[in-house]
Structures are given as structure tokens and as C-alpha cells.
Design a protein around this motif. Structure first.
Motif, mmCIF file in Angstrom:
data_model
loop_
_atom_site.group_PDB
_atom_site.id
_atom_site.type_symbol
_atom_site.label_atom_id
_atom_site.label_comp_id
_atom_site.label_asym_id
_atom_site.label_seq_id
_atom_site.Cartn_x
_atom_site.Cartn_y
_atom_site.Cartn_z
ATOM 1 N N LYS A 188 0.804 -1.227 0.000
ATOM 2 C CA LYS A 188 0.000 0.000 0.000
ATOM 3 C C LYS A 188 0.840 1.282 0.000
ATOM 4 O O LYS A 188 0.360 2.340 -0.393
ATOM 5 N N GLU A 189 2.111 1.209 0.396
ATOM 6 C CA GLU A 189 2.875 2.432 0.621
ATOM 7 C C GLU A 189 3.167 3.203 -0.659
ATOM 8 O O GLU A 189 3.073 4.438 -0.677
ATOM 9 N N GLY A 190 3.528 2.508 -1.725
ATOM 10 C CA GLY A 190 3.797 3.207 -2.966
ATOM 11 C C GLY A 190 2.571 3.958 -3.452
ATOM 12 O O GLY A 190 2.638 5.137 -3.808
ATOM 13 N N LEU A 191 1.433 3.290 -3.441
ATOM 14 C CA LEU A 191 0.204 3.923 -3.893
ATOM 15 C C LEU A 191 -0.185 5.080 -2.980
ATOM 16 O O LEU A 191 -0.633 6.132 -3.448
ATOM 17 N N ALA A 192 -0.013 4.926 -1.685
ATOM 18 C CA ALA A 192 -0.364 5.999 -0.749
ATOM 19 C C ALA A 192 0.487 7.244 -0.992
ATOM 20 O O ALA A 192 -0.004 8.374 -0.908
ATOM 21 N N LEU A 193 1.744 7.049 -1.305
ATOM 22 C CA LEU A 193 2.632 8.179 -1.557
ATOM 23 C C LEU A 193 2.343 8.847 -2.899
ATOM 24 O O LEU A 193 2.466 10.067 -3.038
#
Length: 511
Positions: A188-193
Motif C-alpha cells: 500500500k505504501e507506494g500507492l499511498a505516496l
């Protein structure tokens, strides 16, 4: 303000302005438990083994593709690398820093599923002056500002370039020099950023902050021009504006009246002046500039709300253990705010140019043609007014609303977009054009008042003239005009002119 502590969801415009101007920034420690709960919720959702968009699926049109657990780290890295597809000049460093801070405050609200270590790296890059090189073009302002935020995120995994002071370094090298290590992005982190409106919002806020100074400076130059033209302050009478009831108009008239209070130039024409009414560029300043003030305040309210919101997707709700897919990434509110700022900036410059044109026209001003004692031999302010006209025309073209356009993307999955990114990005250029128009008006207004010697203007306007004359002398004979304009523009741009009358001027958005 020596330091800004970001309290996620509750950051004031004054604090965002301070971040933009280079004030050090750190995240409120109270956000740490909220961040940890959000990251734990993502882990719990993954443990259920169900497909959840953005966590274990593809993205956009590829949302139906399930990604095996073993590939989740690769999935997040791939989205960053593939989406870092921007073009154009790099974002100005102050705007890029503001974008980073906006993203930091958004992620720290605990609805994005970001791990504490990832947020700490973004915070450390801000603290150590590592600013990603982010191309300005490539976002349509929906599904988030994907391309620019991908370039920002790429530097966090050691890819791309960063500015460190005046140097431009490879991201991996810059991180190592700062004692930092690239992060390996979790689920999820790449998309959240990448997802979110922070690029558009940062540019819109930068435009707003420039427009604040522009509005306040234009009241000063407008009052100076009114005195130079021996204009009347009767149109600024509070009784007129009370009947119309617009707050911005009332406050603008109050400011103009205060700026001209005590002017001997004005007093000398209270009796015996044959003119019945002044041109609109003088008489209607409260109506036009007041409308601009109201518009800027409305945009400020929208942008303050947006800056304190969460705009990525999907959103994590730790209490319920759910990830909900929505559309907070659509930047329509920012697009509308940017369009409003553009309209105000355009009109501020347009009205200023009309005052310059009035001053250089002897039939209207009653002064020597083009404000030169020897017209014909000298051209005086002839071509500076032409320059002002060119800049205003350029701003008129740029002021066309960006928000009315939409081009579907991602194979029609993203079939309506906001175009907020370039709608916001144009604002700094428009502000700079208008600054140069006001610089010309500052010179022209001061020159016009010089012709009324020994009569003086109001005390505050005399301070303004003295500040200008400390750098630019009266124009007797034609000389190289560009250096004079550069100095006047710098006085407007820096806020020095507005600062001399700060106590008399309305606040735009807590300025």
C-alpha cells in the motif's frame, strides 16, 4: 515562526505559508500511535487473504489483477518507477518542500496505511534539506498527482535526483551523504505516496501566497496613482460601500481611504476641480479589488481544507479493519480554487495597467505626456505602459479556467479529471507578471506625484515614495529603463511596499 510542528488535520494557512518560505518543519509526535495503528491495519487486511485494491491488486484499469504476496514489494516499487513519467522544468524548491510537507501531514492522519519508518524518511529529507527533483508537467489532477508524486517517492527508494542546496545529486548519493537509507516500500505504501492532490495543492497555495502580497501591494500603488492623477477619495466613502454590503469591497474602500488620509495633493483639489467623476480604474477600485479579495478568501478557505485532508486511495479505517476505495484523489476543489486565484490575479494586474495608461495620457491625467518633462525629445513612460499591456494580455490568456477541461485517462477508467495541476502551476507565473505591472505603476505613480511638488501625498504614501526614491531617482531625461523597473519590481515582490502600509491593509487569509 521559527519552527512548524505539523499537527495532522489542523495546520493553519499561516503555518503552511511559513513552510513555503523555508521554516523548518517536523511532525507532531502525537501522530505516531495513529500511524502505527494504520500500518497494523494493512497487515491485518493482508492476513485475511482477500483481494483489496491497492494492497494486493494492480492499479487503475488493472485493479482486477490479483498480485501474489511474494510480489507485493515489487508491486509497490514498480508503481513508483512506472508512474515517474513527468516532463518539464523541476518544481521550484519552496513549492516542492511544501508538497512534501502536505504529503507528510496527510499520511500522518492514519488513513493511508504507511509504516512509521517510511514517514520518518520523508520527514528526515525535509529536515536535512533533501528536495526531490520533480518535473512540473504530467498530472491531470485526478487519481492523484501521480507523476509528480512518483518522482518525489522515487527519491525515497534511491532513484532519481534531489536538490541539496545549490547542488543536484543522485538520490542514493544524497541520502547516503545525509546519513539516510532508501526505504523498501511495503504493501500500500507506494500507492499511498503517489495518490493525492499534494502537487496541485502546493502550487495553488504558492499562488495564493503570492496573490496575497499582490492584492495588498496593488492597494498601495492604486492609492498612489489616485493621488498622482489628483483623483477623488469621495468614491471611497464608507456610506457607499455599506449599501452594497460586500465585505471585501467595504474593507478595500476603508484601506484606500486610510492610505490617502492627510494628502495635501488631494486637499488642493477639493475646491475648484472641474472634473465630476474619475475613470473607473480609480473610482471603482473598491468594487474590483474588493471582489478580488472576496475571491481570494474563498480560495484560501478551500485550500486550507484541502491541505488538512486525506486524498489518497484506498483509505484505511483501522477501527473497522477496512480499506475503502473512493475518489478523494479528485482535485476538483483545488482546480476551482486555482481558477479563482487566476481570475483575481488577472484583474489586479488589469486594473493596475489601466491606471498606468491613464497617468501617461495627458488628456486624462493633466500631466505631461508619458510623464516626462520634455515629451518628444523623451519618451518617458511610453514603453513601460506597453510592457504592462503585454503582461496583462498574457495573464488574460492564462486565466482561462483549467477546471472546465477533462481528457479521460487510464483506458477510460479515469474518465473525468480536474486539470488542477496545471491550473495551479500557472499561478506563480501569473503573479510574477502582475508584480511587474505593479512595479511599473509604482514608478509611474511616484513620477506623477513628483509633478505636484511642493505638495506632498499622505504620510504613508510619502514613505512609499521615499522607499522607491532611495533606489530609483525621479526621471528627468530618458535613461536605461529596465534597471529602474527591476528595482521597483523587487520592492513589490519582496512585500516591502505592502509592508510600509501593513497596518492599513486588509488581511487576505491570515497574511
Amino acid at each position: 515562526m521559527n519552527h512548524v510542528i505539523l499537527k495532522p488535520g489542523a495546520v493553519s494557512l499561516a503555518e503552511w505559508r511559513a513552510v513555503y518560505r523555508g521554516t523548518p518543519v517536523a511532525l507532531d509526535l502525537a501522530a505516531q500511535p495513529v500511524i502505527a495503528r494504520s500500518a497494523a491495519a494493512v497487515a491485518a487486511i493482508l492476513a485475511k487473504g482477500e483481494p483489496v485494491y491497492g494492497i494486493n491488486t494492480g492499479f487503475g484499469k488493472l485493479a482486477s489483477v490479483r498480485i501474489p504476496d511474494a510480489d507485493l514489494e515489487t508491486l509497490q516499487r514498480n508503481i513508483v518507477l512506472s508512474h515517474a513519467a513527468g516532463v518539464g522544468e523541476p518544481m521550484p524548491v519552496p513549492v516542492a518542500r511544501l508538497m512534501m510537507a502536505l504529503k507528510l501531514a496527510s499520511l500522518a492522519q492514519g488513513a493511508s496505511g504507511i509504516r512509521p519508518a517510511t514517514i520518518e524518511l520523508l520527514e528526515a529529507m525535509l529536515a536535512k534539506g533533501l528536495t526531490p527533483v520533480v518535473p512540473c508537467q504530467g498530472s491531470v489532477g485526478a487519481s492523484g498527482d501521480l507523476a509528480p508524486l512518483a518522482h518525489m517517492t522515487a527519491t525515497m527508494i534511491g532513484v532519481g535526483e534531489v536538490f541539496v542546496g545549490s547542488a543536484r545529486l543522485a538520490a542514493g548519493e544524497a541520502l547516503a551523504q545525509a546519513g539516510l537509507a532508501p526505504v523498501t516500500l511495503g504493501p500500500k505504501e507506494g500507492l499511498a505516496l503517489l495518490n493525492g492532490t499534494q502537487f496541485s495543492t502546493a502550487n495553488a497555495l504558492a499562488g495564493l501566497f503570492g496573490a496575497e502580497n499582490l492584492y495588498r501591494s496593488a492597494l498601495v500603488t492604486g492609492a498612489l496613482s489616485t493621488d498622482a492623477a489628483r483623483g477623488s477619495d469621495a468614491p471611497f466613502d464608507p456610506r457607499i460601500h455599506a449599501l452594497r454590503k460586500h465585505r471585501g469591497q467595504i474593507e478595500t474602500a476603508d484601506a484606500l481611504r486610510a492610505l490617502m488620509a492627510g494628502s495635501a495633493i488631494r486637499a488642493s483639489h477639493l475646491v475648484g476641480d472641474e472634473r465630476v467623476q474619475d475613470p473607473y480604474c480609480l473610482r471603482c477600485q473598491p468594487q474590483v479589488m474588493g471582489a478580488c479579495l472576496d475571491l481570494l478568501r474563498q480560495a484560501a478557505t478551500t485550500l486550507e481544507t484541502e491541505a488538512n485532508g486525506v486524498s489518497d486511495n484506498p483509505l484505511i479505517f483501522p477501527e473497522e479493519g477496512e480499506a475503502l476505495s473512493g475518489g478523494n484523489f479528485h482535485a476538483e476543489p483545488v482546480a476551482f480554487a486555482a481558477d479563482m486565484i487566476a481570475l483575481a490575479v488577472c484583474e489586479i494586474g488589469s486594473l493596475s495597467e489601466r491606471r498606468i495608461a491613464m497617468l501617461v495620457d495627458p488628456a486624462l491625467s493633466g500631466m505631461p505626456a508619458f510623464l516626462t518633462p520634455k515629451p518628444g525629445l523623451n519618451s518617458g513612460f511610453m514603453i513601460p505602459q506597453v510592457t504592462a499591456a503585454a503582461l496583462v494580455s498574457e495573464n488574460k490568456q492564462r486565466a482561462y479556467p483549467a477546471s472546465v477541461d477533462s481528457i479521460p485517462t487510464s483506458a477510460n477508467q479515469e474518465d473525468h479529471v480536474s486539470m488542477a495541476a496545471h491550473g495551479a502551476r500557472r499561478l506563480l507565473g501569473m503573479v510574477e507578471n502582475a508584480v511587474c505591472v505593479l512595479g511599473i505603476e509604482l514608478l509611474a505613480g511616484a513620477q506623477g506625484c513628483d509633478f505636484h511638488a511642493p505638495l506632498a501625498s499622505s504620510p504613508v504614501l510619502e514613505q512609499v515614495r521615499a522607499r522607491l526614491r532611495s533606489e530609483v531617482p525621479h526621471l528627468d531625461e530618458d535613461r536605461h529603463f529596465a534597471p529602474d523597473m527591476d528595482k521597483a519590481n523587487a520592492l513589490i515582490r519582496s512585500g516591502a511596499i505592502a509592508g510600509l502600509a501593513a497596518a492599513l491593509l486588509p488581511n487576505v487569509s491570515g497574511a
